[in-house]
Design a protein around this motif. Structure first.
Motif, short mmCIF file in Angstrom:
data_model
loop_
_atom_site.label_atom_id
_atom_site.label_comp_id
_atom_site.label_asym_id
_atom_site.label_seq_id
_atom_site.Cartn_x
_atom_site.Cartn_y
_atom_site.Cartn_z
N THR A 51 0.80 -1.24 0.00
CA THR A 51 0.00 0.00 0.00
C THR A 51 0.83 1.28 0.00
OG1 THR A 51 -0.09 0.10 2.42
CG2 THR A 51 -1.80 -1.21 1.30
N GLY A 52 2.08 1.18 0.37
CA GLY A 52 2.90 2.37 0.47
C GLY A 52 2.70 3.14 1.76
N GLU A 53 1.84 2.62 2.66
CA GLU A 53 1.64 3.28 3.94
C GLU A 53 2.87 3.10 4.84
OE1 GLU A 53 -1.91 1.79 5.71
OE2 GLU A 53 -3.20 2.34 4.02
N PRO A 54 3.12 4.04 5.73
CA PRO A 54 4.30 3.93 6.61
C PRO A 54 4.23 2.66 7.47
CG PRO A 54 3.33 6.13 6.74
CD PRO A 54 2.35 5.28 5.98
N PHE A 55 5.40 2.09 7.72
CA PHE A 55 5.47 0.91 8.59
C PHE A 55 5.58 1.37 10.05
CE2 PHE A 55 8.42 -2.04 10.88
CZ PHE A 55 7.51 -3.06 11.06
N VAL A 56 4.58 1.00 10.84
CA VAL A 56 4.59 1.28 12.27
C VAL A 56 4.54 -0.07 12.99
CG1 VAL A 56 3.44 2.43 14.20
CG2 VAL A 56 3.36 3.45 11.91
N PRO A 57 5.64 -0.49 13.57
CA PRO A 57 5.68 -1.84 14.16
C PRO A 57 4.74 -2.01 15.35
CG PRO A 57 7.65 -0.61 14.75
CD PRO A 57 6.92 0.22 13.74
N PHE A 58 4.41 -3.24 15.64
CA PHE A 58 3.62 -3.60 16.81
C PHE A 58 4.42 -3.28 18.06
CE2 PHE A 58 2.40 -6.80 20.01
CZ PHE A 58 1.02 -6.68 20.02
N ASP A 59 3.81 -2.55 18.99
CA ASP A 59 4.50 -2.19 20.23
C ASP A 59 4.28 -3.27 21.28
OD1 ASP A 59 4.51 -0.79 23.06
OD2 ASP A 59 5.71 0.47 21.72
N LEU A 60 5.39 -3.81 21.79
CA LEU A 60 5.31 -4.95 22.71
C LEU A 60 4.54 -4.65 23.98
CD1 LEU A 60 8.85 -6.61 22.56
CD2 LEU A 60 6.65 -7.76 22.22
N ARG A 61 4.52 -3.39 24.39
CA ARG A 61 3.77 -3.06 25.60
C ARG A 61 2.41 -2.47 25.28
NH1 ARG A 61 2.12 0.73 29.09
NH2 ARG A 61 2.15 0.17 31.31
N ASP A 62 2.41 -1.30 24.63
CA ASP A 62 1.16 -0.57 24.47
C ASP A 62 0.15 -1.31 23.59
OD1 ASP A 62 2.21 1.35 26.09
OD2 ASP A 62 2.74 2.73 24.47
N ASP A 63 0.58 -1.79 22.42
CA ASP A 63 -0.33 -2.51 21.54
C ASP A 63 -0.77 -3.83 22.16
OD1 ASP A 63 -0.41 -0.59 19.54
OD2 ASP A 63 1.28 -1.44 18.45
#
Length: 257
Positions: A51-63
């Motif tokens: 999609t070309g959307e920015p990569f925002v990784p899964f956050d080990l704590r908050d997500d």
């Protein structure tokens, strides 16, 4: 039963106790979080390329705490993807592209990663939880292990705690009985029914926000939040009557003496 300022469990007021597994009985929440991160980061990278959307990784704590902790595997997939504005089909369709991802496929991928980690590192029970369980059972309190995981039996056995529970209600039971997942109270209600107790006389021990909410919604006599992630305020807000950082902080007021 208002225990917000006390760390005492009165056995005159409860006849049964239901314990969440990950983060309360076994130190496996970090293993689940690692499996979720691997699953979602792989998916998000593919999504970014497509999609070309920015990569925002899964956050080990908050997500992990906000979207998957305490939920069933598939609910965890749905809830996290929804937080990113992503919708996937639920199941594979015979005519679909074999490479197409679905909610079920991501859930299966997380399951494989978790089992790989479990085989590699094993499972450990919290010593303070084992002490509390033995104390409760010695006093004639029925005990149950409650988890959304289909691997509950294997994890509890690996941690050496299986013999401390009269009842187990897990993800396999939820699928067979079509029980909704947390924050719905159905899993804890089923465990209470099997123990021959009533919610009003059952204590629930949970570390997730969804879990303490399920205890509050189910009308359980005592909901203990176990704060291992620095979310004391949130646990109270979701329905915990008492919050401790470890079950060693609890004092048991016995029925006699």
């Amino acid at each position: 039963m208002d225990q917000t300022s006390e760390t005492v469990i009165s056995l005159k007021e409860i006849s049964a106790a239901a314990f969440d597994m990950d983060g309360v009985v076994t130190d496996t929440a970090s293993v689940h979080a690692a499996a979720w991160k691997r699953t979602f980061d792989d998916f998000l990278l593919s999504h970014t390329r497509a999609t070309g959307e920015p990569f925002v990784p899964f956050d080990l704590r908050d997500d992990y705490l906000a979207f998957v902790d305490g939920r069933s595997r598939l609910d965890g997939v749905r809830t996290f993807l929804s937080s990113r504005g992503i919708v996937l089909p639920e199941e594979e369709h015979p005519s679909a592209d074999p490479a197409a991802l679905t909610v079920a496929a991501l859930g299966d991928r997380k399951e494989r990663y978790f089992l790989d980690y479990l085989r590699t590192y094993g499972a450990t029970a919290y010593p303070s939880t084992l002490v509390l369980l033995r104390t409760l059972r010695k006093e004639g309190i029925h005990t149950a292990i409650v988890s959304a995981s289909r691997n509950c039996a294997a994890v509890v056995k690996a941690a050496g705690a299986a013999e401390l529970f009269d009842v187990r209600v897990d993800g396999r039971d939820a699928a067979r009985l079509r029980l909704p997942g947390k924050p719905h109270p159905a899993l804890f209600a089923e465990a209470t029914r099997r123990m021959g107790a009533t919610p009003a006389r059952t204590a629930v021990f949970e570390d997730s926000l969804a879990g303490v909410e399920s205890g509050a919604r189910g009308g359980f006599g005592l909901v203990v939040g176990v704060d291992r992630s620095g979310q004391r305020t949130e646990l109270f807000a979701h329905g915990a009557g008492l919050v401790v950082s470890d079950l060693a902080e609890l004092t048991v007021a016995r029925r006699h003496g």
